[in-house]
Design a protein around this motif. Structure first.
Motif, PDB file in Angstrom:
ATOM      1  N   ILE A  48      22.666   2.329   3.717  1.00  0.00           N
ATOM      2  CA  ILE A  48      21.223   2.562   3.625  1.00  0.00           C
ATOM      3  C   ILE A  48      20.666   2.916   5.001  1.00  0.00           C
ATOM      4  N   LYS A  86      18.622   6.267   5.809  1.00  0.00           N
ATOM      5  CA  LYS A  86      17.242   6.119   6.272  1.00  0.00           C
ATOM      6  C   LYS A  86      17.054   6.814   7.614  1.00  0.00           C
ATOM      7  N   ASP A 107       6.239   1.790   5.172  1.00  0.00           N
ATOM      8  CA  ASP A 107       6.831   1.676   3.846  1.00  0.00           C
ATOM      9  C   ASP A 107       7.720   2.891   3.616  1.00  0.00           C
ATOM     10  N   PHE A 108       8.948   2.653   3.202  1.00  0.00           N
ATOM     11  CA  PHE A 108       9.940   3.715   3.072  1.00  0.00           C
ATOM     12  C   PHE A 108      10.681   3.517   1.754  1.00  0.00           C
ATOM     13  N   ASP A 109      10.506   4.434   0.809  1.00  0.00           N
ATOM     14  CA  ASP A 109      11.170   4.345  -0.491  1.00  0.00           C
ATOM     15  C   ASP A 109      11.850   5.663  -0.807  1.00  0.00           C
ATOM     16  N   ILE A 110      13.104   5.598  -1.203  1.00  0.00           N
ATOM     17  CA  ILE A 110      13.834   6.781  -1.656  1.00  0.00           C
ATOM     18  C   ILE A 110      14.431   6.444  -3.013  1.00  0.00           C
ATOM     19  N   ASP A 111      14.249   7.320  -3.961  1.00  0.00           N
ATOM     20  CA  ASP A 111      14.810   7.163  -5.304  1.00  0.00           C
ATOM     21  C   ASP A 111      15.298   8.533  -5.743  1.00  0.00           C
ATOM     22  N   LYS A 168      18.928   4.393  -4.778  1.00  0.00           N
ATOM     23  CA  LYS A 168      17.590   3.892  -4.470  1.00  0.00           C
ATOM     24  C   LYS A 168      17.680   2.985  -3.255  1.00  0.00           C
ATOM     25  N   PHE A 169      16.750   3.141  -2.345  1.00  0.00           N
ATOM     26  CA  PHE A 169      16.636   2.165  -1.269  1.00  0.00           C
ATOM     27  C   PHE A 169      15.202   2.095  -0.791  1.00  0.00           C
ATOM     28  N   LYS A 170      14.843   0.951  -0.226  1.00  0.00           N
ATOM     29  CA  LYS A 170      13.466   0.672   0.138  1.00  0.00           C
ATOM     30  C   LYS A 170      13.426  -0.148   1.413  1.00  0.00           C
ATOM     31  N   HIS A 171      12.431   0.113   2.248  1.00  0.00           N
ATOM     32  CA  HIS A 171      12.209  -0.672   3.451  1.00  0.00           C
ATOM     33  C   HIS A 171      10.712  -0.853   3.618  1.00  0.00           C
ATOM     34  N   ASP A 172      10.252  -2.087   3.634  1.00  0.00           N
ATOM     35  CA  ASP A 172       8.839  -2.376   3.864  1.00  0.00           C
ATOM     36  C   ASP A 172       8.718  -3.150   5.168  1.00  0.00           C
TER      37      ASP A 172
END
Length: 69
Positions: free
Chosen positions: A29, A33, A49-53, A63-67
């Motif tokens: 990830i 990112k 806020d970072f979201d990939i789908d 899917k990955f996410k970073h808040d």
């Protein structure tokens, strides 16, 4: 710098971005990112806020996410 785009322009920009990066299950990830941030010329410290789908035609999805809190 904040910029908002919609519709076909947003689709075209997203497709261009995905053509330039490699989002696959065999990468970490953090690697994906960082590649996205580099492509968009952004510093990680500036991103809240970072979201990939991504869903591929074969049904595979990534899917990955970073808040930042």
């Amino acid at each position: 710098m904040e910029r908002e785009i919609e519709g076909q322009e947003a689709v075209s920009e997203a497709e261009a971005l995905l053509d330039n990066i490699s989002i696959t299950m065999d990468r970490s990830i953090d690697e994906m990112k960082q590649e996205v941030l580099d492509e968009l010329d952004l510093n990680e410290e500036d991103v809240q806020d970072f979201d990939i789908d991504v869903e591929y035609e074969n049904g595979e999805s990534v899917k990955f996410k970073h808040d930042k809190e």
